[in-house]
Design a protein around this motif. Structure first.
Motif, mmCIF file in Angstrom:
data_model
loop_
_atom_site.group_PDB
_atom_site.id
_atom_site.type_symbol
_atom_site.label_atom_id
_atom_site.label_comp_id
_atom_site.label_asym_id
_atom_site.label_seq_id
_atom_site.Cartn_x
_atom_site.Cartn_y
_atom_site.Cartn_z
ATOM 1 N N TYR A 44 46.083 31.680 37.359
ATOM 2 C CA TYR A 44 47.514 31.807 37.663
ATOM 3 C C TYR A 44 48.196 31.700 36.173
ATOM 4 O O TYR A 44 49.195 32.490 35.966
ATOM 5 C CB TYR A 44 48.014 30.756 38.358
ATOM 6 C CG TYR A 44 48.325 29.458 37.899
ATOM 7 C CD1 TYR A 44 49.482 29.080 37.417
ATOM 8 C CD2 TYR A 44 47.483 28.628 37.702
ATOM 9 C CE1 TYR A 44 49.951 27.951 36.693
ATOM 10 C CE2 TYR A 44 47.676 27.414 36.970
ATOM 11 C CZ TYR A 44 48.815 26.850 36.396
ATOM 12 O OH TYR A 44 49.006 25.862 35.850
ATOM 13 N N GLN A 45 47.648 31.089 35.241
ATOM 14 C CA GLN A 45 48.181 31.166 34.087
ATOM 15 C C GLN A 45 48.049 32.505 33.271
ATOM 16 O O GLN A 45 48.855 32.621 32.180
ATOM 17 C CB GLN A 45 47.850 30.062 33.082
ATOM 18 C CG GLN A 45 48.141 28.712 33.640
ATOM 19 C CD GLN A 45 48.242 27.526 32.615
ATOM 20 O OE1 GLN A 45 47.654 27.655 31.412
ATOM 21 N NE2 GLN A 45 48.303 26.164 33.039
ATOM 22 N N VAL A 46 47.173 33.310 33.537
ATOM 23 C CA VAL A 46 46.850 34.509 32.883
ATOM 24 C C VAL A 46 48.011 35.404 33.581
ATOM 25 O O VAL A 46 48.490 36.194 32.937
ATOM 26 C CB VAL A 46 45.438 35.194 33.054
ATOM 27 C CG1 VAL A 46 45.388 36.540 32.512
ATOM 28 C CG2 VAL A 46 44.413 34.247 32.285
ATOM 29 N N ALA A 47 48.206 35.045 34.875
ATOM 30 C CA ALA A 47 49.424 36.203 35.561
ATOM 31 C C ALA A 47 50.567 35.804 35.132
ATOM 32 O O ALA A 47 51.371 36.737 35.051
ATOM 33 C CB ALA A 47 48.939 35.875 37.008
ATOM 34 N N VAL A 122 47.194 39.796 44.856
ATOM 35 C CA VAL A 122 46.473 38.742 45.515
ATOM 36 C C VAL A 122 45.845 38.304 43.871
ATOM 37 O O VAL A 122 46.195 38.822 42.934
ATOM 38 C CB VAL A 122 45.148 38.964 46.277
ATOM 39 C CG1 VAL A 122 45.709 39.395 47.545
ATOM 40 C CG2 VAL A 122 44.280 40.106 45.514
ATOM 41 N N LEU A 123 45.390 36.956 43.876
ATOM 42 C CA LEU A 123 45.118 36.508 42.679
ATOM 43 C C LEU A 123 43.580 36.031 43.021
ATOM 44 O O LEU A 123 43.328 34.935 43.113
ATOM 45 C CB LEU A 123 45.985 35.467 42.399
ATOM 46 C CG LEU A 123 45.608 34.861 40.815
ATOM 47 C CD1 LEU A 123 45.841 35.840 39.749
ATOM 48 C CD2 LEU A 123 46.729 33.679 40.552
ATOM 49 N N ASP A 127 41.508 41.291 36.905
ATOM 50 C CA ASP A 127 42.279 42.361 37.115
ATOM 51 C C ASP A 127 43.482 42.067 37.876
ATOM 52 O O ASP A 127 44.497 42.793 37.601
ATOM 53 C CB ASP A 127 41.366 43.318 37.764
ATOM 54 C CG ASP A 127 40.188 44.171 36.848
ATOM 55 O OD1 ASP A 127 40.810 43.992 35.786
ATOM 56 O OD2 ASP A 127 39.303 44.876 37.376
ATOM 57 N N ASP A 128 43.340 41.293 38.900
ATOM 58 C CA ASP A 128 44.438 40.731 39.729
ATOM 59 C C ASP A 128 45.447 40.242 38.968
ATOM 60 O O ASP A 128 46.707 40.335 39.049
ATOM 61 C CB ASP A 128 43.938 39.765 40.976
ATOM 62 C CG ASP A 128 43.149 40.582 41.998
ATOM 63 O OD1 ASP A 128 43.149 41.686 41.951
ATOM 64 O OD2 ASP A 128 42.354 39.825 42.566
ATOM 65 N N ALA A 129 45.164 39.218 37.988
ATOM 66 C CA ALA A 129 45.884 38.624 37.428
ATOM 67 C C ALA A 129 46.522 39.557 36.345
ATOM 68 O O ALA A 129 47.977 39.228 35.966
ATOM 69 C CB ALA A 129 45.169 37.340 36.496
#
Length: 434
Positions: A44-47, A122-123, A127-129
């Motif tokens: 989540y921190q990459v996102a 989604v996470l 790639d998602d992030a």
């Protein structure tokens, strides 16, 4: 002839199993769809632009360099032929095995509303992030150039569905991104006026925690400006937002963190499965009727006596280590432990800078002390020294400066209404191998 042990999945469980088998007199094959191990608790921190992908991912070959008995393949499993003792790959190959460890993880479930996949992020993967990060940052960039007040407000609205740890962490990091990191970066908009909505169908968030800690987490989120909506189900998601209860929320991005479904190991083996699709396993993590096939981590449903174990990294790591040692003992002709026993070191969820809740060894912590404990635990869980140093430096810099170092938009940025990228979301309709 040396026995062959195949491990499917390079997550916490798969890597732990491979490391436990490092000295075994056997040929190990580790198979994963990617070439890296991902530390998902910090994804989540990459996102949220706080960390870069390299901070939380390490090449599988680097992690297992000391495993002289291990071969690593970047491939995708598609089924298991238990009678022939063969693993089926998506490219048509079939790999024989003497022991098989399934550590294939889980995907997000939309509870039968698969049409929502078209419009929700989604996470589960890097790639998602990166897709979420691009959606967040590009929404602020587009709002800066938008002259329509209603559309500008939509571009500054972000909805997170699911009040578990992932949803809470996402909502908190988006709020901090808007209210601190980006607060003074724009001339025409005030990012601090961004609206972040966390939607949870249950009556409270973080239901795995005691109610007082759950309430504390809600108050911390609200102190960051997050709008927490509980007791209302999501009824629709489209390209411009979602319907929650009887209210419409127009949003630049909808982030789905509401539930998971295990990869189809149970279907592959026609085995009994839990409600989330996880295969029910024996006390030694083997699959009933298949004593040489094991399932660990999110793909397994292990009954600990008071219910199944949660889908957490420590569970997967401990199961991977246990199964690795069990197989190594069998290969060496030694007695092997008969039952896996999980050691619960606590549960944690971070809300934002110096904000977290934790239950550790009976202690209930909140605020800065819980955040400090969460930080130390996650630093130690990172699999290599380089990642620990990199993450520590980024966290220290962010804590003192409120800055984030991974805010670049490079290449992909979703257009308004464009289908979100869900590269990390696996297909879960695979049929058992013939």
């Amino acid at each position: 002839m040396r026995p062959r042990i195949i491990i499917v999945g390079a997550g916490f469980g798969g890597i732990a199993a491979a490391q436990a088998l490092r000295t075994a007199d056997a040929d190990i094959v580790l198979i994963d769809r990617t070439n890296h191990h991902l530390f998902q608790p910090l994804l989540y921190q990459v996102a949220g632009a706080a960390l870069s992908p390299a901070d939380i991912a390490t090449a599988n070959r680097a992690l297992l360099r000391r495993n002289r008995n291990t071969r690593i393949l970047m491939a995708e499993a598609s089924g298991v032929d238990a009678a022939a003792r063969e693993l089926c790959l998506a490219d048509g190959r079939r790999l024989p095995f003497d022991y098989l460890i399934l550590a294939t993880g889980a995907a997000y479930s939309f509870f039968g509303n698969d049409q929502w996949r078209e419009h929700a992020y989604v996470l589960k993967s890097i790639d998602d992030a990166l897709a979420i990060r691009a959606a967040l940052l590009s929404a602020f960039e587009r709002a800066e150039q938008c002259d329509d007040p209603a559309e500008r407000q939509r571009l500054l609205t972000f909805a997170v569905v699911g009040g578990g740890p992932t949803g809470v962490e996402l909502a908190g990091t988006i709020a901090e991104l808007a209210r601190t990191t980006l607060a003074r970066d724009f001339a025409s908009i005030d990012p601090r006026r961004a609206r972040v909505v966390l939607c949870e169908m249950g009556d409270r968030i973080l239901t795995a925690f005691d109610p007082p800690l759950s309430q504390s987490a809600r108050e911390m989120l609200e102190s960051l400006g997050v709008e927490v909506r509980t007791g209302e189900a999501v009824k629709a998601i489209d390209e411009r937002g979602l319907n929650v209860g009887d209210q419409r929320i127009d949003a630049a991005a909808v982030l789905w963190a509401a539930g998971t479904e295990a990869r189809p190991a149970a279907k592959w083996l026609a085995a009994d499965a839990a409600k989330n699709g996880a295969v029910k396993v024996m006390p030694d993590c083997s699959i009933p009727g298949h004593p040489t096939i094991f399932a660990i981590g999110d793909v397994a449903s292990f009954d600990a006596g008071d219910g199944p174990l949660p889908g957490l990294a420590p569970v997967a790591k401990q199961q991977g280590k246990f199964v690795g040692k069990l197989i190594a003992a069998r290969v060496a002709g030694r007695s092997a432990p008969e039952r896996f026993r999980y050691r619960d070191y606590g549960t944690m969820a971070v809300i934002g800078r110096s904000r977290a809740v934790a239950e550790i060894a009976g202690l209930k912590l909140k605020g800065f002390i819980a955040w400090l404990a969460w930080s130390l635990v996650h630093l130690m869980l990172l699999v290599d020294f380089r990642s620990r140093v990199s993450v520590y430096v980024h966290w220290a810099w962010s804590w003192f400066t409120y800055g984030r170092g991974a805010r670049l938009l490079t290449g992909y940025a979703p257009e308004p209404g464009e289908k979100p990228r869900t590269a990390g979301l696996p297909e879960i309709e695979a049929e058992p191998a013939e």
